[in-house]
Write an enzyme that holds these catalytic residues in place. Structure first.
Site, PDB file in Angstrom:
ATOM      1  N   SER A   1     -14.600  16.195  24.848  1.00  0.00           N
ATOM      2  CA  SER A   1     -14.202  15.456  23.647  1.00  0.00           C
ATOM      3  C   SER A   1     -13.403  14.204  24.031  1.00  0.00           C
ATOM      4  CB  SER A   1     -13.403  16.399  22.733  1.00  0.00           C
ATOM      5  OG  SER A   1     -13.253  15.865  21.456  1.00  0.00           O
TER       6      SER A   1
ATOM      7  N   ASP B   1     -22.762  21.340  17.700  1.00  0.00           N
ATOM      8  CA  ASP B   1     -21.680  20.354  17.532  1.00  0.00           C
ATOM      9  C   ASP B   1     -22.119  19.280  16.533  1.00  0.00           C
ATOM     10  OD1 ASP B   1     -19.713  18.388  17.831  1.00  0.00           O
ATOM     11  OD2 ASP B   1     -19.646  18.538  20.014  1.00  0.00           O
TER      12      ASP B   1
ATOM     13  N   HIS C   1     -18.322  21.962  17.674  1.00  0.00           N
ATOM     14  CA  HIS C   1     -17.614  21.125  18.648  1.00  0.00           C
ATOM     15  C   HIS C   1     -16.571  21.934  19.424  1.00  0.00           C
ATOM     16  CE1 HIS C   1     -15.908  17.629  20.501  1.00  0.00           C
ATOM     17  NE2 HIS C   1     -14.730  17.858  19.954  1.00  0.00           N
TER      18      HIS C   1
END
Ligand SMILES: CC(=O)SCCNC(=O)CCNC(=O)[C@H](O)C(C)(C)COP(=O)(O)OP(=O)(O)OC[C@H]1O[C@@H](n2cnc3c(N)ncnc32)[C@H](O)[C@@H]1OP(=O)(O)O
Ligand SMILES: N[C@@H](CCO)C(=O)O
Length: 346
Positions: free
Chosen positions: A135, A289, A318
């Site tokens: 991320s 995600d 995610h």
């Protein structure tokens, strides 16, 4: 595990024109550097993460994990702008002797990488064996691999992108709007915007998970229930939980940092930036995600020269990059095994 602080005392110019009068970084290390300093595993954490990677990436990092202190020197640094010991909005601004709060400068992923690179230099680490992040952590790792392509041998990035998407920016803007709607936002206090932060986290959860996650874990069992649904108390709980460990100014700041992530800025193109990466790279996507969809990781994979790609299934969307540590560890083991094979063409 050891916690350390490093203070850089010189003026630190920021990408968007402002500067900091130096900074402090809080970081954790595990294990020992070997003689030739070739066993460095450098971890970049995500939005609300901290430097204690053994806590939040347990399963991937630990005594008996693939990344372990017996074999590796593991380092994770709390990023600039955060609230776990590194310089951020709640730190004292040396120019005013008061906390920055809303006056904390707009910092970019490149600024974060510059600060990490200064610390790396200070520690005498000439090269990183493996740089890993998911991320916002993956955004840092990618940027570092573009800015210093010879610095790392292996690069592992998970649930991330090469530029932040319109969808991601829109989610972040909705969260900032929640924070800004809190009447205490702007107060010179660590608690400013706390209720806004609670609502922001509840919004964020919708992007970190997906329809199936909520259906599977939060659907109502009691058909006669007409209020106080499980999904409702879950949203309230998750919002509250974040306010007990995070600061609204830091959250606001780092969401802006995520928004401006773009490997192509002031470079020829996004594609060329990715092509310049020299590290042997593993890209990992999570099929469920919705915030960083696999199309983003496939794009990255198409442009990095020496790359393998893995998709992982997860109920957690995610957040799968934090939850599915055993699947990710298995993928990384396979990556190291097939390191010398040809790149995967999608
Ligand atoms: C100092 C620190 O704490 S640092 C923490 C480090 N954190 C990070 O690095 C950020 C990344 N981590 C995360 O975002 C998260 O921890 C994740 C994604 C890894 C896991 O998310 P979680 O919130 O733990 O999982 P999940 O969605 O299953 O929620 C479980 C929690 O919701 C509670 N819950 C579940 N359903 C409900 C409901 N219907 N109503 C109210 N509460 C509920 C559970 O009791 C549990 O509570 P707990 O966290 O106090 O044990
Ligand atoms: N759960 C993650 C999501 C962002 O990647 C965090 O809070 O940092």
């Amino acid at each position: 595990m050891q916690q350390h602080y490093y203070t850089y005392k010189e003026k630190f110019d920021l990408e968007f024109g402002e500067s900091l009068e130096g900074f402090t970084l809080s970081y954790y290390t595990y294990g020992q550097l070997n003689q030739d300093k070739s066993n460095v595993i450098w971890v970049c954490h995500a939005l609300t993460g901290n430097a204690d990677v053994f806590d939040w990436w347990n399963g991937l990092f630990g005594e008996d994990a693939i990344f372990n202190p017996k074999d590796h020197f593991i380092i994770c640094v709390n990023v600039l702008g955060s609230c776990y010991g590194s310089t951020g909005p709640t730190s004292i601004n040396p120019k005013t002797n008061e906390p920055f709060y809303g006056s904390f400068p707009n910092i970019s992923i490149r600024d974060i990488v510059n600060s990490l690179n200064i610390l790396r230099d200070h520690l005498g680490i000439k090269s990183i064996n493996t740089l890993i992040g998911g991320s916002l952590g993956g955004q840092q790792a990618l940027e570092w691999a573009v800015m210093h392509p010879k610095m790392m041998e292996n690069l592992i990035i998970c649930a991330t992108n090469s530029k932040h998407s319109a969808w991601g920016i829109a989610f972040n803007e909705a969260q900032r709007m929640s924070i800004e709607a809190d009447p205490t936002w702007g107060d010179k206090s660590n608690d400013a915007g706390v209720n806004g932060l609670k609502a922001a986290r509840a919004i964020a959860m919708l992007s970190y998970r997906n329809y199936s996650t909520y259906e599977e874990t939060q659907s109502e069992k009691d058909v006669n229930k007409v209020d106080n649904y499980r999904a409702s108390t879950y949203q309230q709980y998750q919002g509250d939980k974040l306010t007990k460990r995070f600061n609204a100014y830091s959250y606001w700041t780092l969401s802006k940092t995520m928004d401006s992530h773009h490997l192509g800025r002031n470079r020829k193109s996004l594609e060329e930036a990715l092509q310049s990466i020299q590290a042997y790279t593993q890209v990992i996507g999570i099929t469920s995600d919705v915030l960083f969809p696999v199309s983003e990781q496939r794009f990255i994979t198409q442009h990095i020269p020496n790359v393998t790609y893995e998709e992982i299934t997860s109920l957690y969307g995610h957040d799968g990059f934090l939850v599915e540590t055993y699947k990710i560890a298995a993928a990384i083991r396979a990556f190291f095994k097939q390191k010398n094979k040809k790149r995967v063409v999608l």
